[in-house]
Design a protein around this motif. Structure first.
Motif, PDB file in Angstrom:
ATOM      1  N   LEU A 239       0.831  -1.199   0.000  1.00  0.00           N
ATOM      2  CA  LEU A 239       0.000   0.000   0.000  1.00  0.00           C
ATOM      3  C   LEU A 239       0.866   1.249   0.000  1.00  0.00           C
ATOM      4  CD1 LEU A 239      -2.869  -0.720   2.583  1.00  0.00           C
ATOM      5  CD2 LEU A 239      -2.774  -1.274   0.155  1.00  0.00           C
ATOM      6  N   VAL A 240       0.486   2.238  -0.784  1.00  0.00           N
ATOM      7  CA  VAL A 240       1.147   3.538  -0.758  1.00  0.00           C
ATOM      8  C   VAL A 240       0.167   4.626  -0.327  1.00  0.00           C
ATOM      9  CG1 VAL A 240       2.854   2.883  -2.482  1.00  0.00           C
ATOM     10  CG2 VAL A 240       0.699   3.920  -3.225  1.00  0.00           C
ATOM     11  N   GLY A 241      -1.000   4.223   0.113  1.00  0.00           N
ATOM     12  CA  GLY A 241      -2.007   5.155   0.587  1.00  0.00           C
ATOM     13  C   GLY A 241      -3.191   4.384   1.139  1.00  0.00           C
ATOM     14  N   THR A 242      -4.166   5.123   1.637  1.00  0.00           N
ATOM     15  CA  THR A 242      -5.351   4.478   2.204  1.00  0.00           C
ATOM     16  C   THR A 242      -6.592   5.290   1.861  1.00  0.00           C
ATOM     17  OG1 THR A 242      -6.254   3.474   4.222  1.00  0.00           O
ATOM     18  CG2 THR A 242      -5.216   5.649   4.451  1.00  0.00           C
ATOM     19  N   VAL A 243      -7.740   4.830   2.307  1.00  0.00           N
ATOM     20  CA  VAL A 243      -9.011   5.479   1.971  1.00  0.00           C
ATOM     21  C   VAL A 243      -9.012   6.921   2.471  1.00  0.00           C
ATOM     22  CG1 VAL A 243     -11.486   5.474   2.469  1.00  0.00           C
ATOM     23  CG2 VAL A 243     -10.315   3.331   1.902  1.00  0.00           C
ATOM     24  N   HIS A 244      -9.444   7.810   1.635  1.00  0.00           N
ATOM     25  CA  HIS A 244      -9.458   9.231   1.954  1.00  0.00           C
ATOM     26  C   HIS A 244     -10.469   9.528   3.062  1.00  0.00           C
ATOM     27  CE1 HIS A 244      -9.679  13.602   1.416  1.00  0.00           C
ATOM     28  NE2 HIS A 244      -8.550  13.495   0.722  1.00  0.00           N
ATOM     29  N   PRO A 245     -10.148  10.445   3.968  1.00  0.00           N
ATOM     30  CA  PRO A 245     -11.105  10.781   5.041  1.00  0.00           C
ATOM     31  C   PRO A 245     -12.465  11.231   4.531  1.00  0.00           C
ATOM     32  CG  PRO A 245      -8.943  11.702   5.528  1.00  0.00           C
ATOM     33  CD  PRO A 245      -8.861  11.144   4.144  1.00  0.00           C
ATOM     34  N   GLN A 246     -12.519  11.842   3.345  1.00  0.00           N
ATOM     35  CA  GLN A 246     -13.814  12.292   2.817  1.00  0.00           C
ATOM     36  C   GLN A 246     -14.661  11.138   2.281  1.00  0.00           C
ATOM     37  OE1 GLN A 246     -13.817  15.806   0.279  1.00  0.00           O
ATOM     38  NE2 GLN A 246     -11.907  16.531   1.214  1.00  0.00           N
ATOM     39  N   LEU A 247     -14.018   9.980   2.059  1.00  0.00           N
ATOM     40  CA  LEU A 247     -14.768   8.805   1.609  1.00  0.00           C
ATOM     41  C   LEU A 247     -15.072   7.855   2.752  1.00  0.00           C
ATOM     42  CD1 LEU A 247     -15.930   7.047  -0.695  1.00  0.00           C
ATOM     43  CD2 LEU A 247     -13.630   6.101  -1.010  1.00  0.00           C
ATOM     44  N   PHE A 252     -22.755   3.829   0.565  1.00  0.00           N
ATOM     45  CA  PHE A 252     -24.044   4.064  -0.092  1.00  0.00           C
ATOM     46  C   PHE A 252     -24.311   5.534  -0.392  1.00  0.00           C
ATOM     47  CE2 PHE A 252     -24.849  -0.037   2.072  1.00  0.00           C
ATOM     48  CZ  PHE A 252     -25.217  -0.793   0.973  1.00  0.00           C
ATOM     49  N   GLU A 253     -23.318   6.395  -0.247  1.00  0.00           N
ATOM     50  CA  GLU A 253     -23.472   7.801  -0.612  1.00  0.00           C
ATOM     51  C   GLU A 253     -22.837   8.038  -1.973  1.00  0.00           C
ATOM     52  OE1 GLU A 253     -22.224  10.474   2.461  1.00  0.00           O
ATOM     53  OE2 GLU A 253     -23.108   9.244   4.058  1.00  0.00           O
ATOM     54  N   PRO A 254     -23.332   9.026  -2.730  1.00  0.00           N
ATOM     55  CA  PRO A 254     -22.841   9.215  -4.100  1.00  0.00           C
ATOM     56  C   PRO A 254     -21.373   9.643  -4.142  1.00  0.00           C
ATOM     57  CG  PRO A 254     -24.339  10.987  -3.462  1.00  0.00           C
ATOM     58  CD  PRO A 254     -24.438   9.949  -2.397  1.00  0.00           C
ATOM     59  N   LEU A 255     -20.635   9.011  -5.034  1.00  0.00           N
ATOM     60  CA  LEU A 255     -19.243   9.370  -5.301  1.00  0.00           C
ATOM     61  C   LEU A 255     -19.185   9.900  -6.727  1.00  0.00           C
ATOM     62  CD1 LEU A 255     -16.182   9.292  -4.515  1.00  0.00           C
ATOM     63  CD2 LEU A 255     -16.134   6.988  -5.516  1.00  0.00           C
ATOM     64  N   LYS A 256     -18.786  11.166  -6.868  1.00  0.00           N
ATOM     65  CA  LYS A 256     -18.788  11.823  -8.167  1.00  0.00           C
ATOM     66  C   LYS A 256     -17.382  11.817  -8.772  1.00  0.00           C
ATOM     67  CE  LYS A 256     -20.269  15.701  -6.490  1.00  0.00           C
ATOM     68  NZ  LYS A 256     -20.296  15.288  -5.075  1.00  0.00           N
ATOM     69  N   PRO A 257     -17.283  11.835 -10.090  1.00  0.00           N
ATOM     70  CA  PRO A 257     -15.965  11.978 -10.723  1.00  0.00           C
ATOM     71  C   PRO A 257     -15.250  13.213 -10.188  1.00  0.00           C
ATOM     72  CG  PRO A 257     -17.616  11.417 -12.375  1.00  0.00           C
ATOM     73  CD  PRO A 257     -18.364  11.673 -11.093  1.00  0.00           C
ATOM     74  N   GLY A 258     -14.001  13.042  -9.822  1.00  0.00           N
ATOM     75  CA  GLY A 258     -13.224  14.144  -9.255  1.00  0.00           C
ATOM     76  C   GLY A 258     -13.217  14.191  -7.745  1.00  0.00           C
ATOM     77  N   ASP A 259     -14.070  13.393  -7.081  1.00  0.00           N
ATOM     78  CA  ASP A 259     -14.049  13.334  -5.614  1.00  0.00           C
ATOM     79  C   ASP A 259     -12.827  12.551  -5.144  1.00  0.00           C
ATOM     80  OD1 ASP A 259     -16.401  14.723  -5.414  1.00  0.00           O
ATOM     81  OD2 ASP A 259     -17.665  12.974  -5.015  1.00  0.00           O
ATOM     82  N   PRO A 260     -12.246  12.924  -3.995  1.00  0.00           N
ATOM     83  CA  PRO A 260     -11.089  12.176  -3.481  1.00  0.00           C
ATOM     84  C   PRO A 260     -11.496  10.804  -2.959  1.00  0.00           C
ATOM     85  CG  PRO A 260     -11.740  13.861  -1.912  1.00  0.00           C
ATOM     86  CD  PRO A 260     -12.585  14.072  -3.137  1.00  0.00           C
ATOM     87  N   ILE A 261     -10.677   9.782  -3.280  1.00  0.00           N
ATOM     88  CA  ILE A 261     -10.955   8.431  -2.787  1.00  0.00           C
ATOM     89  C   ILE A 261      -9.797   7.866  -1.963  1.00  0.00           C
ATOM     90  CG2 ILE A 261     -12.677   7.796  -4.499  1.00  0.00           C
ATOM     91  CD1 ILE A 261     -10.480   6.431  -6.129  1.00  0.00           C
TER      92      ILE A 261
END
Length: 319
Positions: A239-247, A252-261
């Motif tokens: 791993l070089v990273g982990t799930v973004h705090p905003q995700l 079940f909430e919408p994830l839009k193109p350009g949102d941090p993951i």
């Protein structure tokens, strides 16, 4: 979207399974309780059978001993010739298939309710395979009406090109009740109490169905898995990273193109590059690290479900 017909005979042979994964504690302790106090699972037309699905993994408080039991119920595995060197879960899957199946035959149980916990923030989630979706939609809608303040989401999970492999796929109709968040190897009183109440409601629904209750038409949002996303990794697979705090925790909430993951350890953000909105599920699930899955992607759509007439009086009723 078309679904297979709902069963038109009462569901008398019902099982409630817990501990398919040996560190998901609500189903384990509820199954152990019901084995000592089975009257809680009795209804007028049937009595559900409690089963501790993976006793060896439960004793070790591990997800599994040799391989994931909930991926071991393919016809290929179930039909293989037993050998002394078989993985434990292969042997156990074949035992459960003899007890609850055989899978795909008229002798199989009418309904299996399989209990699971997740470390992800899914809340209450019913996971259904396509072959059982019609009946399970009425079941999910019933739970939503019985618990108006409790989101109960319906996830359709049928990976294309693969055999069904879950424990509940052994029965003619089946569903997985997934609840989280709860850490592995931990029993939370609030989650366990809620699961116990939902099991009671599910058995109540089966009883209403058996007794000939008609259910009106309705519309409902459902989610369908369309793929998975792995963590960012080095060329060595680390791993070089982990799930973004905003995700994190926004299942079940919408994830839009350009949102941090993802948040890289170097501090950079990785953004979602899809071309449409998706709905992440099982975000940062602990058991999925080994499966190289940071989260599942799902699409959300609404289905119109027609009214379900009650069973006719000529349908047999269990004594």
């Amino acid at each position: 979207m078309s679904f297979l017909p709902v069963p038109r005979e009462p569901l008398h042979r019902v099982a409630v399974t817990g501990g398919t994964h040996g560190n998901e504690m609500c189903g384990i302790y509820l199954a152990q309780h019901w084995l000592q106090a089975p009257e809680e699972l009795r209804r007028a037309s049937f009595s559900a059978v409690p089963i501790l699905a993976n006793p060896a993994a439960t004793a070790a408080c591990r997800r599994y001993v040799d391989q994931d039991l909930n991926r071991s119920f393919t016809l290929t595995i179930l039909g293989s010739t037993a050998t002394p060197n078989d993985p434990y879960e292969v042997t156990r899957a074949q035992e459960l298939n003899q007890l609850l199946g055989p899978k795909g035959t008229d002798r199989a149980f009418d309904f299996i309710l399989d209990l699971h916990n997740t470390t992800a923030n899914t809340g209450v989630c019913l996971i259904s395979e396509a072959s059982c979706t019609s009946f399970n939609l009425y079941l999910c809608h019933y739970l939503q009406l019985q618990n108006p303040g409790l989101p109960c989401r319906f996830l359709l999970y049928d990976p294309p090109g693969t055999e069904t492999y879950s424990l509940n796929s052994v029965s003619k109709n089946g569903i997985c009740l997934e609840m989280g968040p709860q850490p592995q190897g931990v029993l939370r009183a609030d989650v366990c109490t809620q699961m116990r109440a939902l099991v009671a409601s599910i058995l109540d629904f089966v009883e209403l169905f058996n007794q000939g209750t008609a259910f009106p038409a309705f519309e409902m949002d459902i989610y369908r898995c369309i793929g998975s996303v792995d963590f960012p990794r080095s060329s060595d697979g680390d791993l070089v990273g982990t799930v973004h705090p905003q995700l994190q925790d926004h299942d079940f909430e919408p994830l839009k193109p350009g949102d941090p993951i993802f948040k890289l350890f170097s501090g950079e953000d990785i953004l979602y590059e899809g071309d449409s909105i998706v709905y992440p599920v099982f975000i940062n699930e602990a058991a999925y690290y080994e499966k190289r899955v940071a989260f599942l992607k799902s699409e959300k759509f609404q289905v119109s479900v027609p009214a379900l007439p009650g069973l006719t009086s000529s349908s047999p009723v269990a004594p």
